[in-house]
Design a protein around this motif. Structure first.
Motif, PDB file in Angstrom:
ATOM      1  N   LEU B  27      41.999  43.910  19.625  1.00 50.58           N
ATOM      2  CA  LEU B  27      41.367  42.908  20.487  1.00 50.58           C
ATOM      3  C   LEU B  27      40.233  42.250  19.716  1.00 50.58           C
ATOM      4  O   LEU B  27      39.418  42.935  19.107  1.00 50.58           O
ATOM      5  CB  LEU B  27      40.803  43.539  21.769  1.00 50.58           C
ATOM      6  CG  LEU B  27      41.794  44.174  22.749  1.00 50.58           C
ATOM      7  CD1 LEU B  27      41.045  44.811  23.922  1.00 50.58           C
ATOM      8  CD2 LEU B  27      42.798  43.148  23.265  1.00 50.58           C
ATOM      9  N   ILE B  28      40.219  40.930  19.710  1.00 45.14           N
ATOM     10  CA  ILE B  28      39.231  40.193  18.917  1.00 45.14           C
ATOM     11  C   ILE B  28      38.330  39.374  19.846  1.00 45.14           C
ATOM     12  O   ILE B  28      38.756  38.344  20.381  1.00 45.14           O
ATOM     13  CB  ILE B  28      39.939  39.273  17.893  1.00 45.14           C
ATOM     14  CG1 ILE B  28      40.890  40.104  17.020  1.00 45.14           C
ATOM     15  CG2 ILE B  28      38.907  38.542  17.023  1.00 45.14           C
ATOM     16  CD1 ILE B  28      41.888  39.291  16.221  1.00 45.14           C
ATOM     17  N   SER B  29      37.159  39.866  20.061  1.00 44.30           N
ATOM     18  CA  SER B  29      36.135  39.172  20.846  1.00 44.30           C
ATOM     19  C   SER B  29      36.690  38.546  22.138  1.00 44.30           C
ATOM     20  O   SER B  29      36.561  37.349  22.378  1.00 44.30           O
ATOM     21  CB  SER B  29      35.474  38.092  19.985  1.00 44.30           C
ATOM     22  OG  SER B  29      34.290  37.639  20.615  1.00 44.30           O
ATOM     23  N   VAL B  30      37.308  39.408  22.943  1.00 41.22           N
ATOM     24  CA  VAL B  30      37.923  38.907  24.183  1.00 41.22           C
ATOM     25  C   VAL B  30      36.877  38.829  25.303  1.00 41.22           C
ATOM     26  O   VAL B  30      36.168  39.810  25.555  1.00 41.22           O
ATOM     27  CB  VAL B  30      39.095  39.822  24.621  1.00 41.22           C
ATOM     28  CG1 VAL B  30      39.594  39.432  26.012  1.00 41.22           C
ATOM     29  CG2 VAL B  30      40.230  39.742  23.608  1.00 41.22           C
ATOM     30  N   SER B  31      36.775  37.676  25.928  1.00 35.13           N
ATOM     31  CA  SER B  31      35.914  37.526  27.097  1.00 35.13           C
ATOM     32  C   SER B  31      36.753  37.002  28.254  1.00 35.13           C
ATOM     33  O   SER B  31      37.578  36.099  28.053  1.00 35.13           O
ATOM     34  CB  SER B  31      34.780  36.541  26.819  1.00 35.13           C
ATOM     35  OG  SER B  31      33.962  37.019  25.784  1.00 35.13           O
ATOM     36  N   MET B  32      36.564  37.578  29.416  1.00 34.76           N
ATOM     37  CA  MET B  32      37.372  37.156  30.564  1.00 34.76           C
ATOM     38  C   MET B  32      36.772  37.730  31.848  1.00 34.76           C
ATOM     39  O   MET B  32      36.345  38.869  31.864  1.00 34.76           O
ATOM     40  CB  MET B  32      38.804  37.677  30.394  1.00 34.76           C
ATOM     41  CG  MET B  32      39.783  37.195  31.431  1.00 34.76           C
ATOM     42  SD  MET B  32      41.379  38.053  31.283  1.00 34.76           S
ATOM     43  CE  MET B  32      41.083  39.478  32.307  1.00 34.76           C
ATOM     44  N   PRO B  33      36.744  36.936  32.917  1.00 35.30           N
ATOM     45  CA  PRO B  33      36.318  37.508  34.190  1.00 35.30           C
ATOM     46  C   PRO B  33      37.527  38.000  34.983  1.00 35.30           C
ATOM     47  O   PRO B  33      38.638  37.522  34.782  1.00 35.30           O
ATOM     48  CB  PRO B  33      35.699  36.301  34.900  1.00 35.30           C
ATOM     49  CG  PRO B  33      36.494  35.141  34.385  1.00 35.30           C
ATOM     50  CD  PRO B  33      37.007  35.485  33.012  1.00 35.30           C
ATOM     51  N   VAL B  34      37.303  38.963  35.865  1.00 37.96           N
ATOM     52  CA  VAL B  34      38.340  39.347  36.825  1.00 37.96           C
ATOM     53  C   VAL B  34      37.715  39.179  38.198  1.00 37.96           C
ATOM     54  O   VAL B  34      36.764  39.881  38.539  1.00 37.96           O
ATOM     55  CB  VAL B  34      38.797  40.810  36.618  1.00 37.96           C
ATOM     56  CG1 VAL B  34      39.770  41.215  37.718  1.00 37.96           C
ATOM     57  CG2 VAL B  34      39.443  40.982  35.249  1.00 37.96           C
ATOM     58  N   GLN B  35      38.240  38.225  38.947  1.00 40.52           N
ATOM     59  CA  GLN B  35      37.611  37.918  40.225  1.00 40.52           C
ATOM     60  C   GLN B  35      38.049  38.883  41.322  1.00 40.52           C
ATOM     61  O   GLN B  35      39.207  39.299  41.361  1.00 40.52           O
ATOM     62  CB  GLN B  35      37.938  36.478  40.637  1.00 40.52           C
ATOM     63  CG  GLN B  35      36.929  35.957  41.635  1.00 40.52           C
ATOM     64  CD  GLN B  35      37.276  34.565  42.106  1.00 40.52           C
ATOM     65  OE1 GLN B  35      38.167  33.923  41.584  1.00 40.52           O
ATOM     66  NE2 GLN B  35      36.578  34.112  43.128  1.00 40.52           N
ATOM     67  N   GLU B  36      37.105  39.184  42.186  1.00 39.85           N
ATOM     68  CA  GLU B  36      37.357  40.151  43.251  1.00 39.85           C
ATOM     69  C   GLU B  36      38.438  39.658  44.219  1.00 39.85           C
ATOM     70  O   GLU B  36      38.463  38.492  44.610  1.00 39.85           O
ATOM     71  CB  GLU B  36      36.055  40.394  44.014  1.00 39.85           C
ATOM     72  CG  GLU B  36      36.174  41.537  44.985  1.00 39.85           C
ATOM     73  CD  GLU B  36      34.811  42.069  45.415  1.00 39.85           C
ATOM     74  OE1 GLU B  36      33.839  41.281  45.390  1.00 39.85           O
ATOM     75  OE2 GLU B  36      34.743  43.254  45.773  1.00 39.85           O
ATOM     76  N   LYS B  37      39.312  40.585  44.592  1.00 41.76           N
ATOM     77  CA  LYS B  37      40.395  40.313  45.541  1.00 41.76           C
ATOM     78  C   LYS B  37      41.255  39.108  45.153  1.00 41.76           C
ATOM     79  O   LYS B  37      41.617  38.269  45.983  1.00 41.76           O
ATOM     80  CB  LYS B  37      39.850  40.172  46.963  1.00 41.76           C
ATOM     81  CG  LYS B  37      39.328  41.519  47.460  1.00 41.76           C
ATOM     82  CD  LYS B  37      38.741  41.477  48.835  1.00 41.76           C
ATOM     83  CE  LYS B  37      38.164  42.852  49.159  1.00 41.76           C
ATOM     84  NZ  LYS B  37      37.356  42.866  50.351  1.00 41.76           N
ATOM     85  N   MET B  38      41.487  39.039  43.871  1.00 42.12           N
ATOM     86  CA  MET B  38      42.394  38.032  43.318  1.00 42.12           C
ATOM     87  C   MET B  38      43.357  38.771  42.391  1.00 42.12           C
ATOM     88  O   MET B  38      43.099  39.902  41.995  1.00 42.12           O
ATOM     89  CB  MET B  38      41.619  37.002  42.487  1.00 42.12           C
ATOM     90  CG  MET B  38      40.719  36.116  43.288  1.00 42.12           C
ATOM     91  SD  MET B  38      41.682  34.785  44.019  1.00 42.12           S
ATOM     92  CE  MET B  38      40.432  33.980  44.984  1.00 42.12           C
ATOM     93  N   ILE B  39      44.463  38.071  42.053  1.00 39.78           N
ATOM     94  CA  ILE B  39      45.390  38.650  41.083  1.00 39.78           C
ATOM     95  C   ILE B  39      45.212  37.900  39.763  1.00 39.78           C
ATOM     96  O   ILE B  39      45.307  36.676  39.720  1.00 39.78           O
ATOM     97  CB  ILE B  39      46.851  38.547  41.571  1.00 39.78           C
ATOM     98  CG1 ILE B  39      47.007  39.309  42.891  1.00 39.78           C
ATOM     99  CG2 ILE B  39      47.805  39.097  40.503  1.00 39.78           C
ATOM    100  CD1 ILE B  39      48.397  39.225  43.509  1.00 39.78           C
TER     101      ILE B  39
END
Lengths: 230, 258
Positions: B27-39
């Protein structure tokens, strides 16, 4: 798989170009008849309609098959959507060429009346728009498509001016009411043809730039955005 | 990317995550949000790092020898790698469903209440209630209510997968990670799991890794496209599949990759 898909897309494009050239031929004949008064040119226009309609159904079937079998996304999906729309608009253009030819035949004895108004200039412009719209699609030429879109306003202006001039003519020379009425309908057909050419160009912009630009000027005029309803 | 991170109330925020298997950087400098109650769906070709990224969300990679991780994964703003959060507690909050259903060789009932037993809940009435609720939540209750004492491994594959999901629901996780949960299932069973996912997102946050792009486009709200360890593009799913901003994404989703 990918080759098969590309082949199907290629076939679809070829069929649309074949259909476009038939419609272009219809329009060419109709406008030349209008310009020269040579009604003999009107003869073959109606006969072409059948062929255009066959392409219309064929293209729709091909689009349906590609959507069902390949489930295209992104640029490929936009291509199919724009082909479906352009197919429809071309078919209408063919119908309008037939209508124009019919009015040309009915007003042939009044060629001087046609020459008095700006119908020929308007016709030339609409004819050019259709030609350029088709060319822009064949060559993915966005600049040319934008040129078509920009021309629509001037055709609309011609339409209004000619309408006024013909109404005035009918008021002053009642014996010319019938040919003038035919010419009003004729200019209306020309205006519709230019609208369809504009739609074709807008669909090319949608395909290439992924932007829906239809009704943009109206939205600007009313100060609303198409994002308002979501 | 940072903009999306800011605007949305994230359940998980991954920031500049690097992961090395020995010398190989997965993994190379991965940025990502995971939003609540979403897929949120992760897509990309084999070996792109999507499963590694998924597994790093509940520290499954820690089990692999020679793994080194830098950057941060915040779960409700607490870094799961640099805090006092116990791994067992983390995995209770962030559960995982695997490619092949993995019920234990026990009865259907014992599978569902297994996590409760581990947590020390032995009360029969309470266990029964939680088992029924979990099996209902996984849309399995009607099929198994009369044979709860039957071996779980006798169930058809899609019901096994839903049993595994019921087993997760019993411990009330907050996030459910799914690693290709339908790849062993036929289209009808796949459809049922997809419908279940949509139902589950009312209460849970879901992250799914899938090879099936139509699945990602059907079920997910957000999609991340990964390639060779990098997050190439992350956006709302409808944008990824209609007008991706990167040529690499467009090539992959329209099948022109490779």
């Amino acid at each position: 798989m990918q080759d098969n898909f590309n082949q199907q897309i290629e076939n679809l494009k070829i069929n649309l170009i074949k259909m476009a050239s038939l419609v272009d031929e219809q329009a060419e004949k109709a406008f030349t008849a209008l310009e020269t008064g040579n009604v003999e040119l009107c003869r073959g226009i109606k006969a072409k309609e059948l062929e255009v309609n066959i392409y219309d159904n064929l293209i729709q079937t091909q689009c349906e098959n590609i959507l069902a079998l390949f489930q295209p996304v992104a640029v490929d999906l936009r291509f199919i959507i724009s082909v479906m729309m352009i197919n429809n608009q071309l078919e209408r253009c063919g119908d309008i060429a037939v209508n124009i030819a019919q009015r040309v035949k009915k007003t042939n004895e009044h060629h001087s009346l046609i020459a008095e108004t700006q119908i020929l200039e308007m016709g030339k412009q609409a004819r050019e728009m259709l030609k350029n719209a088709i060319d822009s699609f064949i060559n993915n030429n966005i600049d040319l498509a934008n040129k078509v879109i920009d021309s629509d306003e001037s055709v609309d202006k011609f339409n209004k001016q000619i309408f006024k001039a013909l109404v005035l003519k009918m008021q002053n020379e009642t014996q010319l009411i019938e040919p003038c009425a035919h010419l009003i309908v004729l200019t209306r057909h020309i205006e519709r043809l230019a609208d369809h050419a504009t739609n074709i160009a807008e669909n090319l912009v949608f395909y290439v730039n992924a932007r829906i630009i239809a009704h943009k000027k109206k939205f600007e005029k009313w100060g609303v955005s198409d994002q308002t309803i979501d | 990317m940072t903009e999306i991170n800011k605007v949305i109330q994230n359940k998980i925020a991954i920031d500049k995550l690097n992961l090395f298997y020995g010398k190989f950087q997965a993994l190379i400098s991965v940025s990502m949000p995971v939003q609540e109650k979403m897929i949120t769906a992760l897509i990309g070709p084999s070996g792109c790092g999507k499963s590694t990224l998924l597994r790093s969300l509940n520290r499954m990679n820690d089990l692999i020898h020679g793994v080194k991780i830098t950057g941060s994964v915040l779960l409700d703003e607490i870094d799961i790698y640099n805090s006092s959060l116990e791994v067992a507690e983390l995995r209770k909050r962030v559960g995982m469903v695997f490619q092949r259903p993995n019920p234990f060789p026990l009865s259907i009932y014992e599978n569902v209440v297994y996590g409760l037993r581990v947590a020390g809940i032995r009360n029969k009435k309470e266990s029964d209630e939680i088992a029924e609720k979990s099996l209902r939540g996984a849309w399995l209750w009607d099929q198994v209510k009369d044979k709860l004492d039957h071996p779980a491994l006798e169930l058809p594959l899609d019901q096994q997968q839903r049993l595994v999901i019921a087993r997760l629901l019993a411990v009330q996780p907050e996030v459910i990670l799914m690693d290709e949960p339908c790849s062993a299932l036929d289209p009808i069973a796949t459809m049922k799991i997809e419908e279940l996912m949509i139902e589950l997102k009312k209460d849970y946050t879901i992250v799914i890794v899938t090879h099936n792009m139509q699945q990602a486009s059907r079920v997910s709200d957000f999609t991340g496209y990964m390639l060779m360890g990098e997050m190439i593009e992350f956006n709302q799913t409808k944008n990824i599949f209609t007008n991706p901003s990167k040529k690499l994404t467009e090539d992959y989703i329209s099948g022109k990759y490779g």
